[in-house]
Each structure stands twice: as C-alpha cells, then as structure tokens.
Design a protein around this motif. Structure first.
Motif, PDB file in Angstrom:
ATOM      1  N   PRO A  78       0.806  -1.208   0.000  1.00 42.24           N
ATOM      2  CA  PRO A  78       0.000   0.000   0.000  1.00 42.24           C
ATOM      3  C   PRO A  78       0.842   1.262   0.000  1.00 42.24           C
ATOM      4  O   PRO A  78       1.950   1.286   0.504  1.00 42.24           O
ATOM      5  CB  PRO A  78      -0.787  -0.126   1.312  1.00 42.24           C
ATOM      6  N   GLY A 244     -14.223  -0.031  -7.152  1.00 45.04           N
ATOM      7  CA  GLY A 244     -13.842   0.179  -5.763  1.00 45.04           C
ATOM      8  C   GLY A 244     -15.005   0.452  -4.820  1.00 45.04           C
ATOM      9  O   GLY A 244     -14.797   0.932  -3.709  1.00 45.04           O
ATOM     10  N   ARG A 375     -13.427   5.756 -11.238  1.00 42.87           N
ATOM     11  CA  ARG A 375     -12.005   5.546 -11.471  1.00 42.87           C
ATOM     12  C   ARG A 375     -11.298   6.898 -11.540  1.00 42.87           C
ATOM     13  O   ARG A 375     -11.928   7.935 -11.747  1.00 42.87           O
ATOM     14  CB  ARG A 375     -11.781   4.766 -12.771  1.00 42.87           C
ATOM     15  N   ALA A 404      -9.571   4.594  -6.324  1.00 42.71           N
ATOM     16  CA  ALA A 404      -8.151   4.244  -6.171  1.00 42.71           C
ATOM     17  C   ALA A 404      -7.295   5.322  -6.835  1.00 42.71           C
ATOM     18  O   ALA A 404      -7.070   5.292  -8.050  1.00 42.71           O
ATOM     19  CB  ALA A 404      -7.875   2.875  -6.785  1.00 42.71           C
ATOM     20  N   TRP A 405      -6.826   6.267  -6.040  1.00 44.14           N
ATOM     21  CA  TRP A 405      -5.953   7.321  -6.551  1.00 44.14           C
ATOM     22  C   TRP A 405      -4.533   6.758  -6.638  1.00 44.14           C
ATOM     23  O   TRP A 405      -4.008   6.250  -5.646  1.00 44.14           O
ATOM     24  CB  TRP A 405      -5.997   8.540  -5.631  1.00 44.14           C
ATOM     25  N   PRO A 406      -3.916   6.840  -7.823  1.00 49.51           N
ATOM     26  CA  PRO A 406      -2.625   6.159  -8.003  1.00 49.51           C
ATOM     27  C   PRO A 406      -1.500   6.789  -7.188  1.00 49.51           C
ATOM     28  O   PRO A 406      -1.522   7.995  -6.902  1.00 49.51           O
ATOM     29  CB  PRO A 406      -2.365   6.298  -9.504  1.00 49.51           C
ATOM     30  N   HIS A 413      -4.582  12.152 -14.562  1.00 53.01           N
ATOM     31  CA  HIS A 413      -5.188  12.000 -13.240  1.00 53.01           C
ATOM     32  C   HIS A 413      -5.426  13.363 -12.588  1.00 53.01           C
ATOM     33  O   HIS A 413      -6.474  13.608 -11.992  1.00 53.01           O
ATOM     34  CB  HIS A 413      -4.294  11.137 -12.343  1.00 53.01           C
ATOM     35  N   PRO A 429      -6.595   6.027  -1.635  1.00 54.29           N
ATOM     36  CA  PRO A 429      -5.352   5.724  -2.333  1.00 54.29           C
ATOM     37  C   PRO A 429      -5.387   4.306  -2.900  1.00 54.29           C
ATOM     38  O   PRO A 429      -5.983   3.405  -2.288  1.00 54.29           O
ATOM     39  CB  PRO A 429      -4.298   5.839  -1.219  1.00 54.29           C
ATOM     40  N   ASP A 430      -4.788   4.134  -4.026  1.00 52.63           N
ATOM     41  CA  ASP A 430      -4.639   2.781  -4.551  1.00 52.63           C
ATOM     42  C   ASP A 430      -3.871   1.979  -3.509  1.00 52.63           C
ATOM     43  O   ASP A 430      -2.890   2.455  -2.937  1.00 52.63           O
ATOM     44  CB  ASP A 430      -3.876   2.825  -5.870  1.00 52.63           C
ATOM     45  N   GLY A 431      -4.316   0.811  -3.257  1.00 52.78           N
ATOM     46  CA  GLY A 431      -3.678  -0.018  -2.240  1.00 52.78           C
ATOM     47  C   GLY A 431      -4.441  -0.057  -0.935  1.00 52.78           C
ATOM     48  O   GLY A 431      -4.155  -0.882  -0.068  1.00 52.78           O
TER      49      GLY A 431
END
Ligand SMILES: Nc1ncnc2c1ncn2[C@@H]1O[C@H](COP(=O)(O)OP(=O)(O)OP(=O)(O)O)[C@@H](O)[C@H]1O
Ligand SMILES: C[C@H](N)[C@H](N)CCCCCC(=O)O
Ligand SMILES: [Mg+2]
Length: 471
Positions: A78, A244, A375, A404-406, A413, A429-431
C-alpha cells in the motif's frame, strides 16, 4: 436462499434481455476544468485548517502488517496512507468490533454468508404485490418528457443538444464540497490548443480562484449533495463494476465508526459466489467490521443480479422486499450503506410488474443520497458524467469518491481530479484495499470529506500534500 453449485448448461436469458432498460440518448456536456499540475503544486493559496492533518503518508511494513494472519489478502504494497505514528493524531473514536483473523471461505452452495450475524438468506417471498403508499420511481425506460437542466448548468453552458464546446463548464456545481468545488470551475480547459506549464497553471488557477471568490451558485442547479453528514440510508453505486465500491464502502464504515455511529451494510445481490472468493461483505467485515451485514440474495455466476438469477433459475430480487429490508436496518442503525452491483443501471431484479429495477430505482424509491465511486484515470470523465446525469434527472443527490488514486499520478489524473473536484467527497489511495485493517480504519477519515465523516475539507490542500511526497 440456497444457491446451486452449478448453473444450468443452457441458460435462458430471454427474460433478462427483454427487461433491460433502454437508454435515453442525451447530450452530456463534459467537464473542462483546468488540469492540476503534477508535483510540485505551484499554487499556494490560503489554506483552510482542518484541525487535523490530511496528508497521506507512506506506511511502514510493520504498520501494514505484512505477512500477518490478519491480512488474508497477502499483498501489502500500500501507498498513500498513514503509518502508525502519524495515525496518533487521528481520532479513531469508538473501537470497531474485533476482526476475524482470516476471512471465512464460502462453502459452495450454502447460500449463506459465513459469519453473518443476521440471517443472510432471502426470506420466503410473499406474492408480489405493489405495497400501497410506496412511491414508484421513474422507470428507467421512460424518456424524460422535457430534458432537465444539464448536469453542468453553469452560466454560459450550452443548451442540451448544442454542439460540444471546447471548454465546457464543469459537470455540476459544487455539492457543498470543499476546495475546488466552491465555484463553477476553472477557465482554460483541456480543449486548449496547448497545455500550459506548471507555473502557468498555478497562476491561472490562482486568478480563477480569486475571480470565483464571490461567485454565487449557478442558476438552475441540479440536485446535488448537501454539506451535512450523510446519515440514514446511503446507496453506494459506481461508474462500473470493479471501480472500488466495496473498498469505499468499508472506508465509510470506518470513518463513521470513528464518528461513533452504528453502521449496517447491505448487499442486495451478491453474484459470482461459485468462485469461492471472498464476497463484498467478507471484504467489508475484514476491513471495517460494521455492526451488521446482510446479503439478500446470492447467485453463482459473476453477472448482473437479474441475469445471474435467470441463468441459475433462482428467484430474482424483488424491489419492495429489498426496500423493506433496508428500511428495517435503518431503524436500528445510524447509517445503512447499500452497495449495488456494477453500475447504476444494472438490472438488479424485478418489480411486481415484472419490469427490471436498478439501483437508480432503489434510490428514488427510498429517496436517499448516493455515493458514486469512480475511477481516477482516462475514461472516468465520461463514465462519471453519465452516472451523475442519470442520477440528476431522477432528483437523486450524489457525490463522487475516487476508488483508487494512483501512487504515481500522471497529468490525466490531475486533470480528472480538477474536473471531478466539484463533486468529490472522497478519494482512496490505490492499495487501500490491501491494508492491514487497523491501518485502514485509522486512515479512512483522511480519505473522505466531512460529508462521509472524514477530514478532507480542501482538495487543493489535499493535492498539494500528496504532491509534496506524502503519498
Ligand atoms: N483503493 C483500492 N486499493 C486496493 N485495491 C482496490 C482499491 N479499490 C479497488 N481495489 C481492488 O479492485 C478490485 C475491485 O474493487 P471492488 O471490489 O471494491 O469493486 P466494486 O466496484 O465493489 O465491484 P463490484 O461491482 O463487483 O461490486 C478489488 O480486487 C479490490 O481489491
Ligand atoms: C460480478 C461483478 N463483480 C459484479 N458484482 C456484477 C457486475 C454486473 C455488471 C453488469 C453490466 O454492467 O454489464
Ligand atoms: Mg463490490
């Protein structure tokens, strides 16, 4: 309800296809706000103090609990969440119920969600009759007699059906949300012949913000989220499947727990259980342990619930039974989150008339607000606008959460964040879905605005902080 372990070999999907709602073809002005620059963010505008930091700090392996039995997902990579020490300044509130050491495995064909505190099977279905006094939502197949105000009714927006402008107005006015959502959107736009430099962006954004400081809400504002906390029943839909929704639902549960609320999560139709993978409620229980979880029907195949019911020759979800089940839980909880399946107009089940119903119908029947999980990347502007358009024309208030923000966002983005900001009430956050549950629960308020019991009150500050390397 007992789920068969196998589907019929020759499913008859005629009933499903004939019930699919037909789309209304509408003009949708897309957003055209100014792209945010990637790090470093050049604009330093007066900050609104949150009283608590909203930065997202990298986790230590220890905090993430790598390799512990508490994380059956087994993949700890993460980013963008608070580690243990930073989490000390985050109010956690009521401790959540204990987390099971590992997710239970679904027994094939049991039809019951393992560990469900309440009945997870569908009750015997009474004859389908339309309850008196229950409002009937606009059928999704009914075309609007007069197309409502466009989702972007900012001054200067084109009339519906007019040609797409180069730099259209944002999707809608602010839902009372923080930061960027305070005005009708930035100038410039993605349709500009050349993208400006980061410094140009900062200067232009600053000028726009100053110009918007006294701007009032545009005329003809559509239904949108209000500023207060969302209590009672809240639906969680998305721009698609796999965006998500489940992770966001868990985050809202965690934030609501931190605010001291009792929370139930209902998944009306869980499909794809034949795979034996953890169900959505398994994931939510693992991450956030709501007081109550209920699944109303489970189907073996990974399809839309009505299609899955049809191919398995199982009873479809009936709208008013779902409505009754949700209302019953709302009597006992401060917040009831209802996760759909896939996107807003996925056929969920049948009405007494035999017509298909969707999560949009559930929202209008219940008269509740809706979280739209979206997304972060390319394609999300269209999908999000379509979903908000559909909700808006039904009068359903909605806010958007990025699923999921990379960890390493690129220009698109940032541009999408700028465009979505007027609607945003959260960004995970992504993860996040792979975090240790304790870290997930402590971090969740930092991913959400106060509408969802979180701490983010300014997306510009949020962007600055994650752009400064706290991500
Ligand atoms: N922020 C996140 N961090 C880590 N993984 C994520 C995140 N968001 C989504 N995922 C992963 O993406 C996949 C889809 O997410 P999720 O199950 O929440 O989608 P969904 O919108 O609920 O889909 P469905 O329509 O099937 O209910 C899952 O494997 C999930 O673990
Ligand atoms: C199985 C999957 N993960 C979801 N639960 C169901 C998604 C249905 C999507 C239907 C569609 O839009 O075509
Ligand atoms: Mg889900």
């Amino acid at each position: 309800m007992t789920a068969p372990t196998q589907s019929p070999t020759s499913p008859d999907i005629t009933a499903v296809t004939t019930r699919l709602p037909s789309a209304n073809v509408v003009f949708i002005p897309t957003a055209g706000s100014f792209p945010l620059p990637p790090t470093p963010f050049p604009l330093v505008a007066p900050s609104v103090s949150t009283g608590a930091p909203t930065s997202l700090a990298p986790a230590s392996a220890e905090a993430a609990g790598n390799g512990t039995a508490a994380d059956p997902f087994g993949d700890h990579s993460p980013t963008g969440f608070r580690d243990g020490p930073l989490a000390d300044d985050i109010p956690v509130g009521e401790p959540a119920p204990p987390v099971e050491p590992a997710l239970p495995q679904r027994g094939s064909g049991s039809g019951r969600d393992p560990g469900e505190p309440e009945s997870a099977t569908a009750p015997p279905r009474p004859p389908a009759t339309e309850p008196p006094g229950v409002p009937i939502s606009p059928a999704p197949i009914s075309p609007a007699p007069v197309f409502p105000a466009p989702i972007s009714p900012a001054p200067g927006s084109p009339a519906p059906g007019s040609p797409m402008p180069i730099s259209p107005a944002p999707i809608s006015p602010a839902p009372g949300g923080p930061g960027f959502g305070d005005g009708p959107g930035f100038g410039g736009g993605l349709g500009s012949p050349e993208l400006p430099t980061g410094a140009d962006l900062g200067a232009e954004i600053a000028a726009e913000l100053a110009a918007q400081a006294s701007t009032t809400e545009p005329q003809g504002a559509p239904h949108h989220a209000d500023t207060g906390e969302w209590r009672g029943i809240v639906l969680v839909t998305g721009t698609d499947t796999d965006v998500g929704k489940t992770i966001v639902t868990a985050a809202v549960v965690a934030a609501a727990h931190a605010a001291g609320l009792r929370v139930a999560v209902i998944k009306p139709g869980q499909t794809g259980i034949a795979s034996g993978a953890p169900t959505d409620l398994d994931v939510i229980k693992h991450l956030a342990a709501p007081e109550t979880t209920r699944v109303l029907a489970e189907y073996p195949d990974p399809m839309a619930p009505l299609a899955a019911a049809t191919v398995a020759s199982m009873p479809p979800l009936e709208l008013y039974e779902v409505v009754d089940a949700i209302r019953a839980e709302s009597e006992k909880h401060d917040l009831v989150l209802v996760e759909g399946a896939g996107g807003l107009l996925v056929p969920m089940g049948v009405r007494p008339s035999g017509e298909a119903w969707t999560v949009a119908d559930l929202a209008t029947t219940l008269g509740v607000k809706t979280i739209v999980v979206a997304r972060a990347g390319l394609g999300t502007l269209n999908h999000t606008a379509l979903t908000l358009e559909a909700l808006n024309r039904r009068g359903v208030p909605a806010g958007v959460v990025i699923g999921a923000w990379p960890a390493d966002p690129d220009l698109v983005h940032w541009a999408n964040l700028s465009d979505l900001a007027p609607h945003l009430i959260g960004a995970l956050p992504d993860g996040a879905g792979r975090m240790d549950p304790g870290v997930f629960r402590r971090s969740a308020p930092g991913w959400l605005t106060p509408t969802l019991y979180g701490e983010i009150d300014n997306w510009r500050n949020w962007a600055e902080e994650i752009g400064d390397g706290h991500h």
